[in-house]
Design a protein around this motif. Sequence first.
Motif, mmCIF file in Angstrom:
data_model
loop_
_atom_site.group_PDB
_atom_site.id
_atom_site.type_symbol
_atom_site.label_atom_id
_atom_site.label_comp_id
_atom_site.label_asym_id
_atom_site.label_seq_id
_atom_site.Cartn_x
_atom_site.Cartn_y
_atom_site.Cartn_z
ATOM 1 N N GLU A 3 1.249 -1.445 -0.067
ATOM 2 C CA GLU A 3 0.194 0.172 0.281
ATOM 3 C C GLU A 3 0.891 1.230 0.181
ATOM 4 N N GLN A 6 2.122 1.945 -3.295
ATOM 5 C CA GLN A 6 1.039 2.388 -4.465
ATOM 6 C C GLN A 6 0.895 4.255 -3.975
ATOM 7 N N TYR A 7 0.603 4.509 -2.755
ATOM 8 C CA TYR A 7 0.726 5.556 -2.438
ATOM 9 C C TYR A 7 1.096 6.341 -2.941
ATOM 10 N N SER A 10 1.262 6.993 -6.831
ATOM 11 C CA SER A 10 0.098 7.887 -6.339
ATOM 12 C C SER A 10 0.903 9.042 -6.381
ATOM 13 N N ALA A 252 -0.957 11.762 -1.343
ATOM 14 C CA ALA A 252 -1.513 10.795 -1.241
ATOM 15 C C ALA A 252 -0.968 10.491 -0.010
ATOM 16 N N VAL A 255 -4.263 11.021 2.076
ATOM 17 C CA VAL A 255 -5.452 9.910 2.126
ATOM 18 C C VAL A 255 -5.773 8.313 2.496
ATOM 19 N N GLY A 256 -4.174 8.100 2.615
ATOM 20 C CA GLY A 256 -3.532 6.753 3.176
ATOM 21 C C GLY A 256 -3.932 6.911 4.117
ATOM 22 N N SER A 260 -9.275 10.655 2.966
ATOM 23 C CA SER A 260 -9.781 11.634 1.870
ATOM 24 C C SER A 260 -9.845 12.565 2.143
ATOM 25 N N THR B 216 -6.301 6.654 -7.586
ATOM 26 C CA THR B 216 -5.572 5.461 -6.810
ATOM 27 C C THR B 216 -5.542 4.957 -5.622
ATOM 28 N N ALA B 217 -4.843 6.353 -5.239
ATOM 29 C CA ALA B 217 -4.758 6.152 -2.709
ATOM 30 C C ALA B 217 -5.892 5.837 -2.620
ATOM 31 N N GLN B 218 -7.085 6.621 -2.754
ATOM 32 C CA GLN B 218 -8.130 6.265 -2.191
ATOM 33 C C GLN B 218 -8.712 4.568 -2.316
ATOM 34 N N THR B 220 -6.719 2.559 -3.038
ATOM 35 C CA THR B 220 -5.519 1.639 -2.465
ATOM 36 C C THR B 220 -6.307 1.067 -1.502
#
Lengths: 291, 389
Positions: A3, A6-7, A10, A252, A255-256, A260, B216-218, B220
């Motif tokens: 994760e 991925q953040y 992004s 990002a 959000v994670g 969000s 994509t962050a949301q 994920t």
Amino acid sequence: MQEILQYLFSGLTNGAIYAVIALGFSMLYSSTELINFAHGEFVMLGSLCMVTLAANLGFPLIPAFFLSICAVAAAGLLFERLAIRPVRHPEPIVLIIITVGASIFLRGVGMLIWGKNAHSMPPFSQHPPLDVAGARLLVQSIWILVIVAALTAALQMFYRRTLTGKAMTACAVSKKAAWIVGIPTKWMVLLAFGLSTGMGAVAGAIIAPITMSSYDMGTMLGLKGFCAAMLGGLGSLWGAILGGFLLGILEALGVGFISSGLKDATAFVLLLLVLYVRPQGIIGAGEVKRF
Amino acid sequence: MLLSKKCRFAAMAAAVLLAGALIFTPGVFAESHQKAYKIGGIFSVTGPASFLGDPEKKSMELAIEEINAAGGVDGRMLEPVIYDTEGDPSKTVMAVGKLINKDRVTAIIGPSRTPTTLAVTPMVKRAEIPFISCAAGNKIVEPVKPWVFKTAQSDTQAVASIYEHIQQRDIQKVGIITVANSFGESGKEQLLAQAGDFGITVVSSQSFGASDTDMTAQLTKIRQEKPGAIICWGTNPGPAVVAKNAKQLGIEIPLYQSHGVASPKFIELAGDAAEGIFLPTGKILVADLLADNDPQKQVLADYINAYESKYNETVSGFGGYAYDAVHLLARAMEGTNGDKAEIRKNLETLKNYVGISGVFNFSKTDHNGLDPSAFVMVKIKDGKWQLLE
């Protein structure tokens, strides 16, 4: 782990976009002391030109890319000639208000030409997303990062190695002194406008495939780019790059790990913090060391 | 002398013209003792919500034309008085004031958006005038206000349709991602409120900005909670970005969208990523796919035909709200001689009216009159809508 990666991806993609927009702000500021609040609108123009040329008129990618940039840079030159230069008392506040007006005008023009609907185009190259330790990296993101890196290198070369670039830096240090030694300052300002708006167009063109382009996309992007430029230190090339990536990644991660709903707030809270604690930005070390 | 001759000639010419005008417009005398009913219309014809207001205005004019061509209401014609609200609540308030005090209309249709509707409901109550809104928000008729009705389907029914479909597929956990504006907030409220009724848990609730470039962050974050389906609530272009990002991230679970993107534009924007997406939509989008015994099929076909031949443009999913409102109103006005209280009472007791947005059954407690059957679930397949049972 997957994760977080991925953040990061992004954040890197968004950050690269913010960085290019911040570069445009920063460049113009360093040679004219002007904040162009219509910059976001030039990003929008670049994006929509790219969609029209590449997706609707069927131009090959590379000509479409350069044509969009040239068209938008031309619009930027026109903007300087028609709206900025004729101003009788060019005080910063007057010029800033003019740029705000120009942004409303450009948005209207965009709406008339492209309509209110969003437009989309296919990515630059058709590859499935790459799998990196479970996280997906878009090929378009790699394109964006490569283009941003190339752009930064080119700019650095321009400022350090070419006479025009050095003349521009001289203008930024002191317009009057530059004029005395024979540098055509008016041309330098015009050139700065062309380069800065062209930079906006690059940002617009590279994000066209990953997002949707519409006439009202410029405002938020412009604000984020401005935040990034302030964050890194207005007027500094590396500051703009650093500010852009920092903002994108923090957003990002925000959000994670937080929420969000606070995505946009992250950018603006950061901006406020920077303005309070370190008004000159992270890299910008005050007027003296700017160059 | 010359002058007076000229005058006389002019006077004669005027007299001839006037006589001609009277002869060729016989209606002037015939209708003068029976004044037309004025019907007010307020739509966001321009501005950001013009995709709603423009087809609504056109559909209102179309419906009034149809009614007048068929002899009007009790022999009296309908006359539309339409103002543009630009989607702005304060302009809407001014327009409604003008309609009530200056134009003295019998009833008001519109506005197109929920915030503009809520801005004027107090005025409508004070003026005691029948009012049929074309906006979707639940709050317009919840709680019921005596003079306020609405024809657009609510989020409640859309959410119910989605949850029913998810329940049938035996999915218990969903993640939701909603746009940060009034449409998304209202959807989120309904999604959270109704989940329990269908035995569904919302494991993650995320939001995105209306013009964000990357979600994509949301997504994920939602994926971390391992839901069985993702529901996205927004209007273009955000949901198309969500669809693209979900595909890029390799998310395999079904993606549901709201009725907010139920237009061919969404398929165009999302491209390949639209494949396999489920969404609820009013029947107008899939009119030609409906079963022949569907009560709305004929009504829809007639409307689409009339609209497309009159305006020479593809019918939109939104004009039907105003079209239904005019026809419902005309039905309620029959035999009332323009008495507003009578019209209101007739509207409230109207049953089984087959319209564009569904079959309306109004009652004292339900001023929307629609049930979840107003929506059908569709799946996007090969770039086309596919009707699901």
